[in-house]
Every structure is written in structure tokens, then in C-alpha cells.
Design a protein around this motif. Structure first.
Motif, PDB file in Angstrom:
ATOM      1  N   LEU A  18       0.819  -1.223   0.000  1.00 13.41           N
ATOM      2  CA  LEU A  18       0.000   0.000   0.000  1.00 13.41           C
ATOM      3  C   LEU A  18       0.848   1.268   0.000  1.00 13.41           C
ATOM      4  CD1 LEU A  18      -2.725  -1.019   2.594  1.00 13.41           C
ATOM      5  CD2 LEU A  18      -3.023  -0.782   0.114  1.00 13.41           C
ATOM      6  N   ASN A  19       2.063   1.177   0.509  1.00  8.61           N
ATOM      7  CA  ASN A  19       2.925   2.348   0.670  1.00  8.61           C
ATOM      8  C   ASN A  19       4.164   2.292  -0.215  1.00  8.61           C
ATOM      9  OD1 ASN A  19       1.644   3.909   3.036  1.00  8.61           O
ATOM     10  ND2 ASN A  19       1.604   1.774   3.690  1.00  8.61           N
ATOM     11  N   ALA A  20       4.104   1.490  -1.264  1.00  6.31           N
ATOM     12  CA  ALA A  20       5.272   1.259  -2.126  1.00  6.31           C
ATOM     13  C   ALA A  20       5.820   2.554  -2.727  1.00  6.31           C
ATOM     14  CB  ALA A  20       4.924   0.257  -3.226  1.00  6.31           C
ATOM     15  N   ASN A  21       4.953   3.479  -3.110  1.00  9.15           N
ATOM     16  CA  ASN A  21       5.430   4.707  -3.779  1.00  9.15           C
ATOM     17  C   ASN A  21       6.343   5.526  -2.882  1.00  9.15           C
ATOM     18  OD1 ASN A  21       4.132   4.052  -6.136  1.00  9.15           O
ATOM     19  ND2 ASN A  21       2.334   5.309  -5.705  1.00  9.15           N
ATOM     20  N   THR A 159      10.730  12.570   3.310  1.00 15.50           N
ATOM     21  CA  THR A 159       9.776  11.735   2.568  1.00 15.50           C
ATOM     22  C   THR A 159       8.770  11.085   3.507  1.00 15.50           C
ATOM     23  OG1 THR A 159      11.436  11.318   0.851  1.00 15.50           O
ATOM     24  CG2 THR A 159       9.554   9.825   0.929  1.00 15.50           C
ATOM     25  N   ILE A 160       9.236  10.546   4.616  1.00 21.03           N
ATOM     26  CA  ILE A 160       8.315   9.928   5.580  1.00 21.03           C
ATOM     27  C   ILE A 160       7.384  10.979   6.178  1.00 21.03           C
ATOM     28  CG2 ILE A 160       8.152   8.742   7.814  1.00 21.03           C
ATOM     29  CD1 ILE A 160      10.693   7.207   7.020  1.00 21.03           C
ATOM     30  N   ASN A 164       1.792  10.038   2.528  1.00 20.32           N
ATOM     31  CA  ASN A 164       0.411   9.680   2.827  1.00 20.32           C
ATOM     32  C   ASN A 164       0.436   8.206   3.223  1.00 20.32           C
ATOM     33  OD1 ASN A 164      -2.356   9.492   3.019  1.00 20.32           O
ATOM     34  ND2 ASN A 164      -2.660   9.243   0.819  1.00 20.32           N
ATOM     35  N   ILE A 165       0.690   7.953   4.502  1.00 18.06           N
ATOM     36  CA  ILE A 165       0.886   6.586   4.982  1.00 18.06           C
ATOM     37  C   ILE A 165      -0.468   5.895   5.094  1.00 18.06           C
ATOM     38  CG2 ILE A 165       1.714   5.173   6.902  1.00 18.06           C
ATOM     39  CD1 ILE A 165       3.820   7.381   7.399  1.00 18.06           C
ATOM     40  N   ARG A 166      -0.573   4.761   4.419  1.00 19.28           N
ATOM     41  CA  ARG A 166      -1.796   3.960   4.444  1.00 19.28           C
ATOM     42  C   ARG A 166      -1.632   2.805   5.414  1.00 19.28           C
ATOM     43  NH1 ARG A 166      -4.747   1.874   0.079  1.00 19.28           N
ATOM     44  NH2 ARG A 166      -5.936   1.020   1.787  1.00 19.28           N
ATOM     45  N   VAL A 167      -2.573   2.663   6.311  1.00 20.66           N
ATOM     46  CA  VAL A 167      -2.612   1.525   7.228  1.00 20.66           C
ATOM     47  C   VAL A 167      -3.569   0.503   6.627  1.00 20.66           C
ATOM     48  CG1 VAL A 167      -3.152   0.758   9.566  1.00 20.66           C
ATOM     49  CG2 VAL A 167      -2.179   3.036   9.189  1.00 20.66           C
TER      50      VAL A 167
END
Length: 181
Positions: A18-21, A159-160, A164-167
């Protein structure tokens, strides 16, 4: 090392998909880029237990992690613990973690310590630490020494911070779980 429990592997695998980008953007240079391309990010699982006396106030051990924590996830499984952070802009902050909570960050880049309440073996604290898995080949130590941390660290942190961090949802983790062998 033994492989981590399948449910934890499914959660982390789903998180990485989900957070690969932003994960690829964060580690787009040097040896960490190679490690990320080889799926070694968030691939080393370790359990951290505590029971017994309280570890708090002046007893907490301030430290910065090694380079395998350039990307680090901690998941609370049992009990409560507090992450103390010391960062230039925020100063000293305290973040309590209970079962089901997780954080992701770069404890390689900041002084931190963990506080534990007094507890018995029956109500012990258990957290899972997930970091970069470093290869054991003879070239890896040289690769780490040659990494340009002066450019990598600010880039990763920025970057972190902007990600847009997806859980993953329970449904997404369940689907990933069913695909694991």
C-alpha cells in the motif's frame, strides 16, 4: 532466524504494498535503494519483551539505533510502553504505545529511549520491531560505510514526514494472509 508469525508477515507485506510509492521514493539512492528493491525493507522481525521493575525517568537508556533502523516499524502486542524521542525541532516528546498501536520512523536518526511500567510475566510488554534485513555477505559492511548519510537521512526523514501513509484494513490483511504460502 525463524520466520515471523504469518499474521504479522501479512500485515507488513500489505503495508509495504500500500505504501510502495513513498517507500521507493525514500530509498531512491545508494545501498538502501538496492536493499529496498530486494524487498529487505521491513523484513527483519524481532520481539522485545519486558516484565519486572519499572524502567522510567533516569533509568531509560537513551540511544540511536544502527543503520538497519533507517526504516523501523514497532507494533504493540501486549502491555504498554512509551517511546521517548529527542528531536531538534520538537524537543523531548513521549508517545505511549498500547496493543494494536504501531509507529514507523527512522530511529537511526534520533536519540530515543523506551519506558516500561512495572509488570509481571502475566501482564508483560511485548512489541515487535521490524527493520531492514541486512545481508550477511562480506560486501555489506563496506556498502554501509560508503553510503552518503548526509544526503540520505534528510531525504528519508522528509519523505516519511510528507508521506500519505496507508494503514491496511483488516480485509486487506486477510486477503494478503490468504496469498501467503
Amino acid at each position: 532466524k525463524h520466520r515471523a508469525p504469518k499474521r504479522l508477515v501479512a500485515f507488513v507485506r500489505c503495508f509495504k504494498e500500500l505504501n510502495a510509492n513513498w517507500l521507493q521514493e525514500a530509498f531512491n539512492q545508494g545501498y538502501f535503494q538496492e536493499l529496498t528493491q530486494n524487498d529487505c525493507h521491513l523484513a527483519d522481525f524481532a520481539m522485545q519483551f519486558h516484565w519486572g521493575d519499572e524502567i522510567g525517568n533516569s533509568d531509560i537508556g537513551w540511544h540511536a539505533d544502527g543503520p538497519n533502523s533507517m526504516l523501523h516499524m514497532a507494533i504493540g502486542i501486549l502491555g504498554r510502553r512509551a517511546l521517548h524521542m529527542s528531536r531538534p525541532n520538537e524537543g523531548h516528546t513521549v508517545h505511549w504505545q498500547k496493543p494494536g498501536d504501531f509507529y514507523i520512523g527512522t530511529p537511526f536518526t534520533a536519540m530515543h529511549a523506551v519506558e516500561y511500567p512495572e509488570c509481571s510475566p502475566d501482564d508483560r510488554v511485548l512489541a515487535i520491531q521490524i527493520r531492514f534485513l541486512f545481508p550477511t555477505n562480506s560486501n555489506s559492511q563496506e556498502e554501509f560505510r560508503n553510503q552518503n548519510y548526509e544526503t540520505l537521512v534528510p531525504h528519508v526523514v522528509q519523505t516519511i514526514n510528507n508521506a500519505n501513509i496507508r494503514v491496511p484494513t483488516l480485509h486487506e490483511v486477510t486477503q494478503t494472509f490468504s496469498l501467503l504460502q
